[in-house]
Design a protein around this motif. Sequence first.
Motif, PDB file in Angstrom:
ATOM      1  N   THR A  79       1.093  -1.081  -0.111  1.00  0.00           N
ATOM      2  CA  THR A  79       0.292  -0.142  -0.279  1.00  0.00           C
ATOM      3  C   THR A  79       0.539   1.372  -0.092  1.00  0.00           C
ATOM      4  O   THR A  79       0.414   1.804  -0.774  1.00  0.00           O
ATOM      5  CB  THR A  79      -0.798   0.169   1.362  1.00  0.00           C
ATOM      6  OG1 THR A  79      -2.145  -1.406   1.595  1.00  0.00           O
ATOM      7  CG2 THR A  79      -1.867   1.668   1.325  1.00  0.00           C
ATOM      8  N   ILE A  80       2.117   1.032   0.642  1.00  0.00           N
ATOM      9  CA  ILE A  80       2.784   2.052   0.693  1.00  0.00           C
ATOM     10  C   ILE A  80       3.547   2.668  -0.757  1.00  0.00           C
ATOM     11  O   ILE A  80       3.018   3.835  -1.294  1.00  0.00           O
ATOM     12  CB  ILE A  80       4.035   2.447   1.971  1.00  0.00           C
ATOM     13  CG1 ILE A  80       3.149   2.151   3.303  1.00  0.00           C
ATOM     14  CG2 ILE A  80       4.908   3.142   2.122  1.00  0.00           C
ATOM     15  CD1 ILE A  80       3.769   1.826   4.293  1.00  0.00           C
ATOM     16  N   GLN A  81       3.632   1.045  -0.892  1.00  0.00           N
ATOM     17  CA  GLN A  81       4.970   1.962  -2.606  1.00  0.00           C
ATOM     18  C   GLN A  81       3.411   1.973  -3.678  1.00  0.00           C
ATOM     19  O   GLN A  81       4.268   3.169  -3.523  1.00  0.00           O
ATOM     20  CB  GLN A  81       4.974   0.055  -2.794  1.00  0.00           C
ATOM     21  CG  GLN A  81       6.196  -0.492  -1.633  1.00  0.00           C
ATOM     22  CD  GLN A  81       6.915  -1.653  -2.500  1.00  0.00           C
ATOM     23  OE1 GLN A  81       5.479  -1.974  -3.801  1.00  0.00           O
ATOM     24  NE2 GLN A  81       8.147  -1.967  -2.529  1.00  0.00           N
ATOM     25  N   GLU A  82       2.640   1.963  -3.564  1.00  0.00           N
ATOM     26  CA  GLU A  82       1.298   2.150  -4.509  1.00  0.00           C
ATOM     27  C   GLU A  82       1.300   3.691  -4.397  1.00  0.00           C
ATOM     28  O   GLU A  82       1.652   4.473  -5.312  1.00  0.00           O
ATOM     29  CB  GLU A  82       0.264   1.463  -4.442  1.00  0.00           C
ATOM     30  CG  GLU A  82      -0.167   1.592  -5.708  1.00  0.00           C
ATOM     31  CD  GLU A  82      -2.270   1.361  -4.944  1.00  0.00           C
ATOM     32  OE1 GLU A  82      -2.196  -0.033  -4.446  1.00  0.00           O
ATOM     33  OE2 GLU A  82      -3.619   2.060  -5.835  1.00  0.00           O
ATOM     34  N   LEU A  83       1.244   3.972  -3.087  1.00  0.00           N
ATOM     35  CA  LEU A  83       1.153   5.985  -2.207  1.00  0.00           C
ATOM     36  C   LEU A  83       2.505   6.003  -3.021  1.00  0.00           C
ATOM     37  O   LEU A  83       2.087   7.223  -3.735  1.00  0.00           O
ATOM     38  CB  LEU A  83       1.442   5.667  -0.973  1.00  0.00           C
ATOM     39  CG  LEU A  83       0.252   6.499  -0.467  1.00  0.00           C
ATOM     40  CD1 LEU A  83      -1.013   6.607  -1.135  1.00  0.00           C
ATOM     41  CD2 LEU A  83       0.251   7.051   0.857  1.00  0.00           C
ATOM     42  N   ILE A  84       3.657   6.045  -2.607  1.00  0.00           N
ATOM     43  CA  ILE A  84       4.978   6.650  -3.177  1.00  0.00           C
ATOM     44  C   ILE A  84       4.554   6.123  -4.863  1.00  0.00           C
ATOM     45  O   ILE A  84       5.029   7.240  -5.634  1.00  0.00           O
ATOM     46  CB  ILE A  84       5.870   5.600  -2.859  1.00  0.00           C
ATOM     47  CG1 ILE A  84       6.134   5.408  -1.416  1.00  0.00           C
ATOM     48  CG2 ILE A  84       7.362   5.991  -3.838  1.00  0.00           C
ATOM     49  CD1 ILE A  84       6.957   4.979  -0.725  1.00  0.00           C
ATOM     50  N   PHE A  85       4.133   5.292  -5.803  1.00  0.00           N
ATOM     51  CA  PHE A  85       4.171   5.466  -6.837  1.00  0.00           C
ATOM     52  C   PHE A  85       3.193   6.465  -7.429  1.00  0.00           C
ATOM     53  O   PHE A  85       3.640   7.163  -8.513  1.00  0.00           O
ATOM     54  CB  PHE A  85       3.803   3.967  -7.584  1.00  0.00           C
ATOM     55  CG  PHE A  85       4.577   2.772  -7.828  1.00  0.00           C
ATOM     56  CD1 PHE A  85       6.102   3.377  -7.091  1.00  0.00           C
ATOM     57  CD2 PHE A  85       4.031   1.327  -8.077  1.00  0.00           C
ATOM     58  CE1 PHE A  85       6.904   1.955  -6.916  1.00  0.00           C
ATOM     59  CE2 PHE A  85       4.921   0.481  -7.396  1.00  0.00           C
ATOM     60  CZ  PHE A  85       5.909   0.774  -7.416  1.00  0.00           C
ATOM     61  N   GLN A  86       2.024   6.587  -7.126  1.00  0.00           N
ATOM     62  CA  GLN A  86       1.518   7.264  -7.505  1.00  0.00           C
ATOM     63  C   GLN A  86       1.747   9.098  -7.129  1.00  0.00           C
ATOM     64  O   GLN A  86       1.533   9.439  -8.211  1.00  0.00           O
ATOM     65  CB  GLN A  86       0.020   7.902  -6.290  1.00  0.00           C
ATOM     66  CG  GLN A  86      -1.171   5.586  -7.103  1.00  0.00           C
ATOM     67  CD  GLN A  86      -2.686   5.929  -6.811  1.00  0.00           C
ATOM     68  OE1 GLN A  86      -3.114   7.737  -6.901  1.00  0.00           O
ATOM     69  NE2 GLN A  86      -2.647   4.910  -6.217  1.00  0.00           N
ATOM     70  N   VAL A  87       2.009   8.687  -5.838  1.00  0.00           N
ATOM     71  CA  VAL A  87       2.653  10.303  -6.074  1.00  0.00           C
ATOM     72  C   VAL A  87       4.055  11.334  -6.993  1.00  0.00           C
ATOM     73  O   VAL A  87       3.608  12.314  -7.212  1.00  0.00           O
ATOM     74  CB  VAL A  87       3.895  10.420  -4.037  1.00  0.00           C
ATOM     75  CG1 VAL A  87       4.226  12.024  -3.740  1.00  0.00           C
ATOM     76  CG2 VAL A  87       2.016  10.325  -2.562  1.00  0.00           C
ATOM     77  N   ASN A  88       4.516   9.775  -7.032  1.00  0.00           N
ATOM     78  CA  ASN A  88       5.860  10.386  -8.098  1.00  0.00           C
ATOM     79  C   ASN A  88       5.186  10.215  -9.293  1.00  0.00           C
ATOM     80  O   ASN A  88       5.937  10.568 -10.312  1.00  0.00           O
ATOM     81  CB  ASN A  88       6.616   9.200  -7.785  1.00  0.00           C
ATOM     82  CG  ASN A  88       7.735   8.999  -6.612  1.00  0.00           C
ATOM     83  OD1 ASN A  88       7.790  10.191  -6.383  1.00  0.00           O
ATOM     84  ND2 ASN A  88       8.350   8.445  -6.036  1.00  0.00           N
ATOM     85  N   ASN A  89       3.933   9.929  -9.987  1.00  0.00           N
ATOM     86  CA  ASN A  89       3.109  10.142 -11.182  1.00  0.00           C
ATOM     87  C   ASN A  89       2.849  11.204 -11.310  1.00  0.00           C
ATOM     88  O   ASN A  89       2.178  11.477 -12.443  1.00  0.00           O
ATOM     89  CB  ASN A  89       2.027   8.697 -11.904  1.00  0.00           C
ATOM     90  CG  ASN A  89       2.504   8.104 -12.883  1.00  0.00           C
ATOM     91  OD1 ASN A  89       1.809   8.215 -13.226  1.00  0.00           O
ATOM     92  ND2 ASN A  89       4.104   7.649 -12.925  1.00  0.00           N
ATOM     93  N   PHE A  90       2.831  12.536 -10.734  1.00  0.00           N
ATOM     94  CA  PHE A  90       2.619  13.587 -11.481  1.00  0.00           C
ATOM     95  C   PHE A  90       3.457  14.760 -11.914  1.00  0.00           C
ATOM     96  O   PHE A  90       4.968  14.091 -11.245  1.00  0.00           O
ATOM     97  CB  PHE A  90       1.987  14.524 -10.153  1.00  0.00           C
ATOM     98  CG  PHE A  90       0.845  13.966  -9.812  1.00  0.00           C
ATOM     99  CD1 PHE A  90      -0.657  13.515  -9.837  1.00  0.00           C
ATOM    100  CD2 PHE A  90       1.026  13.246  -8.082  1.00  0.00           C
ATOM    101  CE1 PHE A  90      -1.776  13.203  -9.579  1.00  0.00           C
ATOM    102  CE2 PHE A  90      -1.019  12.205  -8.137  1.00  0.00           C
ATOM    103  CZ  PHE A  90      -1.845  12.866  -8.690  1.00  0.00           C
TER     104      PHE A  90
END
Lengths: 205, 205
Positions: B194-205
């Motif tokens: 879950t944390i990883q997915e969050l990081i991926f998303q945050v970095n995807n902007f």
Amino acid sequence: MKHNKVPKATLQRYPIYLKALRKLHHMGVERIMSRELGNFVDIESTTIRRDFSFIGSLGKQGYGYDVASLIDVFNGQLGVNFDEKLILVGAGNLGRALMNYNRWNHVVGEIVCAFDTDNDKIGSLSEVPVYHLRDFNQYLPEGCRIAILTVSGNAQETVDLLIESGIVGIVNFTHEHIQAPKGVIIRTVDVVSTIQELIFQVNNF
Amino acid sequence: MKHNKVPKATLQRYPIYLKALRKLHHMGVERIMSRELGNFVDIESTTIRRDFSFIGSLGKQGYGYDVASLIDVFNGQLGVNFDEKLILVGAGNLGRALMNYNRWNHVVGEIVCAFDTDNDKIGSLSEVPVYHLRDFNQYLPEGCRIAILTVSGNAQETVDLLIESGIVGIVNFTHEHIQAPKGVIIRTVDVVSTIQELIFQVNNF
DNA sequence: TCACCCTTGTACATCATATCACAAATGTTT
DNA sequence: AAACATTTGTGATATGATGTACAAGGGTGA
């Protein structure tokens, strides 16, 4: 990385791939084909190839993927940072369980410090220091973007504070539904809802 | 209930609705319109209406929905059972946190007993008895369908045992990917992913 | 080096989900 | 009682995700 437009569904699978790849690497596997990886994680090989293709051409035709460099690409391109600083807000039962649960070291970073409003909780449980929430800005680590929320009340109020201080991603273990402006990502993990969904599905046969 | 063919995506939202409705009910709200509920849980009103329509015509045109009876319908038709017997497999840190975490009483049922392979864990931590996993069949409560898995190793092996004994839904807190035959539903809850997915998303902007 | 085999990456087709737009039906007001 | 203002439930449509098929190109072995 081809920014913009990685489907949400794909983003949710990346952690699965990364976990599997780390495990395979640990097992000594040096190369893998989409088909094999697919069997391993129960995802169609074609879906895997497409998911990977959003990052770039990572494989070699007729050969497959190099496990080690695939892991590197995921870490690098997707921005997984082993030093990612996480904070915990709420040092109750669950919060403490998470603090003691250091299995994620060297996978996503670690919990640097925690906050609570209960004076009894302030201090050092396990190795993680716990500060009072009123001193949040003082102790918020430089560069910290992600918070784990396990408070038992005033969730929205707390969230607002976090966001104001620059937090952009929140893992929400609270029972409350919380709202956040665009650009801030919330991921709710709710055991009760998960169990309910399971019951709904089980009853739906 | 119009059985078969409730979309998976809808099934995932039912717990959200139910949680919100309970809260509204608690706040004294007696009727609600899809628009309001939508604002409350951040889901389009039209999506909500269609989701509800799979269960039946629950609302009145020009009026909205009656909160109390909506809750009843969800509980009844979807088979939420306050007496749903849950078992816990794995009585480590996380397992104990879950046992102490009785907030879900009267919402989805409760953990009746737990199992572990470590003799030190056998006995009664909190109010939930812990048995040895080898005696699983002996102590598995009658009618129990859902297990919460928090073991730290041999996950697949344990899962196979559970399924053999009639468990049809598993909430998996393990780091391992587990497999199950059709008809058995697995829902993985992984903080790290879950944390990883969050990081991926945050970095995807 | 050459020919064959294999696996990737992607265009195209299919399926699932979300959104739009509106008729039908109810409560509310005059 | 009639006209109006709402809001539901649902066809039709748009968007998004998954699955199929195959061309392109690297690896392997003779």
